[in-house]
Design a protein around this motif. Sequence first.
Motif, PDB file in Angstrom:
ATOM      1  N   ASP A  81       9.315  -3.721   7.457  1.00 54.06           N
ATOM      2  CA  ASP A  81       8.307  -3.803   8.509  1.00 54.06           C
ATOM      3  C   ASP A  81       7.482  -5.085   8.399  1.00 54.06           C
ATOM      4  O   ASP A  81       7.014  -5.621   9.406  1.00 54.06           O
ATOM      5  CB  ASP A  81       7.373  -2.591   8.453  1.00 54.06           C
ATOM      6  CG  ASP A  81       8.038  -1.302   8.912  1.00 54.06           C
ATOM      7  OD1 ASP A  81       9.133  -1.382   9.508  1.00 54.06           O
ATOM      8  OD2 ASP A  81       7.470  -0.218   8.670  1.00 54.06           O
TER       9      ASP A  81
ATOM     10  N   ASP B 181       0.827  -1.211   0.000  1.00 53.62           N
ATOM     11  CA  ASP B 181       0.000   0.000   0.000  1.00 53.62           C
ATOM     12  C   ASP B 181       0.863   1.263   0.000  1.00 53.62           C
ATOM     13  O   ASP B 181       0.719   2.143   0.848  1.00 53.62           O
ATOM     14  CB  ASP B 181      -0.938  -0.001   1.210  1.00 53.62           C
ATOM     15  CG  ASP B 181      -2.012   1.083   1.121  1.00 53.62           C
ATOM     16  OD1 ASP B 181      -2.340   1.491  -0.014  1.00 53.62           O
ATOM     17  OD2 ASP B 181      -2.517   1.514   2.182  1.00 53.62           O
TER      18      ASP B 181
ATOM     19  N   GLN C 164       7.884   8.302   9.204  1.00 47.20           N
ATOM     20  CA  GLN C 164       6.562   7.700   9.349  1.00 47.20           C
ATOM     21  C   GLN C 164       6.593   6.560  10.362  1.00 47.20           C
ATOM     22  O   GLN C 164       7.597   5.860  10.505  1.00 47.20           O
ATOM     23  CB  GLN C 164       6.063   7.180   7.995  1.00 47.20           C
ATOM     24  CG  GLN C 164       5.816   8.267   6.970  1.00 47.20           C
ATOM     25  CD  GLN C 164       5.513   7.711   5.586  1.00 47.20           C
ATOM     26  OE1 GLN C 164       5.534   6.495   5.364  1.00 47.20           O
ATOM     27  NE2 GLN C 164       5.219   8.588   4.652  1.00 47.20           N
ATOM     28  N   ALA C 165       5.504   6.366  11.061  1.00 42.66           N
ATOM     29  CA  ALA C 165       5.416   5.295  12.052  1.00 42.66           C
ATOM     30  C   ALA C 165       5.476   3.937  11.369  1.00 42.66           C
ATOM     31  O   ALA C 165       4.985   3.772  10.245  1.00 42.66           O
ATOM     32  CB  ALA C 165       4.114   5.429  12.835  1.00 42.66           C
ATOM     33  N   PRO C 166       6.074   2.937  12.019  1.00 41.29           N
ATOM     34  CA  PRO C 166       6.129   1.580  11.443  1.00 41.29           C
ATOM     35  C   PRO C 166       4.729   1.070  11.140  1.00 41.29           C
ATOM     36  O   PRO C 166       3.767   1.359  11.848  1.00 41.29           O
ATOM     37  CB  PRO C 166       6.800   0.764  12.540  1.00 41.29           C
ATOM     38  CG  PRO C 166       7.609   1.753  13.301  1.00 41.29           C
ATOM     39  CD  PRO C 166       6.789   3.014  13.299  1.00 41.29           C
ATOM     40  N   ARG C 167       4.639   0.316  10.063  1.00 40.81           N
ATOM     41  CA  ARG C 167       3.354  -0.213   9.620  1.00 40.81           C
ATOM     42  C   ARG C 167       3.514  -1.675   9.292  1.00 40.81           C
ATOM     43  O   ARG C 167       4.534  -2.086   8.754  1.00 40.81           O
ATOM     44  CB  ARG C 167       2.875   0.556   8.388  1.00 40.81           C
ATOM     45  CG  ARG C 167       1.609   0.041   7.743  1.00 40.81           C
ATOM     46  CD  ARG C 167       1.278   0.876   6.509  1.00 40.81           C
ATOM     47  NE  ARG C 167       0.120   0.370   5.803  1.00 40.81           N
ATOM     48  CZ  ARG C 167       0.167  -0.619   4.905  1.00 40.81           C
ATOM     49  NH1 ARG C 167       1.327  -1.178   4.614  1.00 40.81           N
ATOM     50  NH2 ARG C 167      -0.924  -1.037   4.300  1.00 40.81           N
ATOM     51  N   LYS C 168       2.519  -2.472   9.614  1.00 42.20           N
ATOM     52  CA  LYS C 168       2.548  -3.889   9.305  1.00 42.20           C
ATOM     53  C   LYS C 168       1.552  -4.181   8.189  1.00 42.20           C
ATOM     54  O   LYS C 168       0.376  -4.445   8.434  1.00 42.20           O
ATOM     55  CB  LYS C 168       2.187  -4.726  10.547  1.00 42.20           C
ATOM     56  CG  LYS C 168       3.197  -4.612  11.683  1.00 42.20           C
ATOM     57  CD  LYS C 168       4.502  -5.280  11.302  1.00 42.20           C
ATOM     58  CE  LYS C 168       5.472  -5.265  12.487  1.00 42.20           C
ATOM     59  NZ  LYS C 168       6.746  -5.908  12.149  1.00 42.20           N
ATOM     60  N   PRO C 169       2.002  -4.097   6.912  1.00 46.25           N
ATOM     61  CA  PRO C 169       1.075  -4.332   5.805  1.00 46.25           C
ATOM     62  C   PRO C 169       0.785  -5.801   5.613  1.00 46.25           C
ATOM     63  O   PRO C 169       1.488  -6.665   6.134  1.00 46.25           O
ATOM     64  CB  PRO C 169       1.843  -3.764   4.597  1.00 46.25           C
ATOM     65  CG  PRO C 169       3.273  -3.968   4.967  1.00 46.25           C
ATOM     66  CD  PRO C 169       3.347  -3.795   6.455  1.00 46.25           C
TER      67      PRO C 169
ATOM     68  N   ARG D 157       8.656  -0.407   4.168  1.00 42.66           N
ATOM     69  CA  ARG D 157       7.454  -1.201   4.430  1.00 42.66           C
ATOM     70  C   ARG D 157       7.709  -2.695   4.225  1.00 42.66           C
ATOM     71  O   ARG D 157       7.115  -3.534   4.907  1.00 42.66           O
ATOM     72  CB  ARG D 157       6.305  -0.705   3.556  1.00 42.66           C
ATOM     73  CG  ARG D 157       5.847   0.682   3.972  1.00 42.66           C
ATOM     74  CD  ARG D 157       4.484   1.066   3.439  1.00 42.66           C
ATOM     75  NE  ARG D 157       4.046   2.322   4.023  1.00 42.66           N
ATOM     76  CZ  ARG D 157       2.896   2.917   3.748  1.00 42.66           C
ATOM     77  NH1 ARG D 157       2.057   2.346   2.878  1.00 42.66           N
ATOM     78  NH2 ARG D 157       2.562   4.052   4.326  1.00 42.66           N
TER      79      ARG D 157
ATOM     80  N   GLN E  87      10.274   4.100   0.581  1.00 44.30           N
ATOM     81  CA  GLN E  87       9.078   3.618   1.262  1.00 44.30           C
ATOM     82  C   GLN E  87       8.847   2.139   0.976  1.00 44.30           C
ATOM     83  O   GLN E  87       8.432   1.376   1.856  1.00 44.30           O
ATOM     84  CB  GLN E  87       7.851   4.435   0.848  1.00 44.30           C
ATOM     85  CG  GLN E  87       6.605   4.086   1.664  1.00 44.30           C
ATOM     86  CD  GLN E  87       5.386   4.871   1.231  1.00 44.30           C
ATOM     87  OE1 GLN E  87       5.008   4.871   0.068  1.00 44.30           O
ATOM     88  NE2 GLN E  87       4.760   5.554   2.183  1.00 44.30           N
TER      89      GLN E  87
END
Length: 227
Positions: free
Chosen positions: A175, A157, A216-221, A172, A168
């Motif tokens: 992450d 995403d 940006q805050a860590p994200r778990k896609p 991601r 990015q």
Amino acid sequence: MTVDVVLPCLNEAAALPWVLARIPSGWRPIVVDNGSTDGSAALARELGATVVEEARRGFGAACHAGLLAAEADVVCFCDCDASLDPGLLTGFVRAVSDGEADLVLGRRRPQGPGAWPVHARAANLALSHMLRRRTGLRLRDLGPMRAARRTALLGLDLTDRRSGYPLQMVVRAADAGWRVREVDVPYLPRSGKSKVTGTWRGTWQAVHDMRRVLAQAPRKPAADGVR
């Protein structure tokens, strides 16, 4: 294993014949025209490439338009300025298809003077250190040559539409626990003038975009398509 190669393009008519001639047989080149005025889009069509028009200016906008247009199992990305040989992507795709890596990146190794300006290399090194602190990945380059499964890439995403897009993607992917591999590739003097790293202003803007991504805050896609 089908493969699409996304080639973001802004006034690269001089380089297109060289680049498209080196796309491996059976792969589909997707040239994303980002507002060229030199006939790049028409030339790409004449040379057999699929052409996608992306009116919104920005490296990330062009790359993502190509990803959305792709239909293959694996999607590769490569600059369209003749600085990188897309034929080298065969090894990248092999590593992905064999399950050895989820994302393969090309580490640029300059070939001759002028291939990679000093200010651009310094900025890349600084960003690599920041990436290591943010993700733990020990990468030495954040170059544009890369390959991954299409469904997995869509699952990331990605939202950046400027110079932060390639970073990015890596952040991601990290992450999400992807296995990221780096492979050395020769980096040739590009055809024409760079729109990003060829000037101090362009490099500063790229660093600004990428630092915003790192903040940006860590994200778990979703990890669909990643083994």
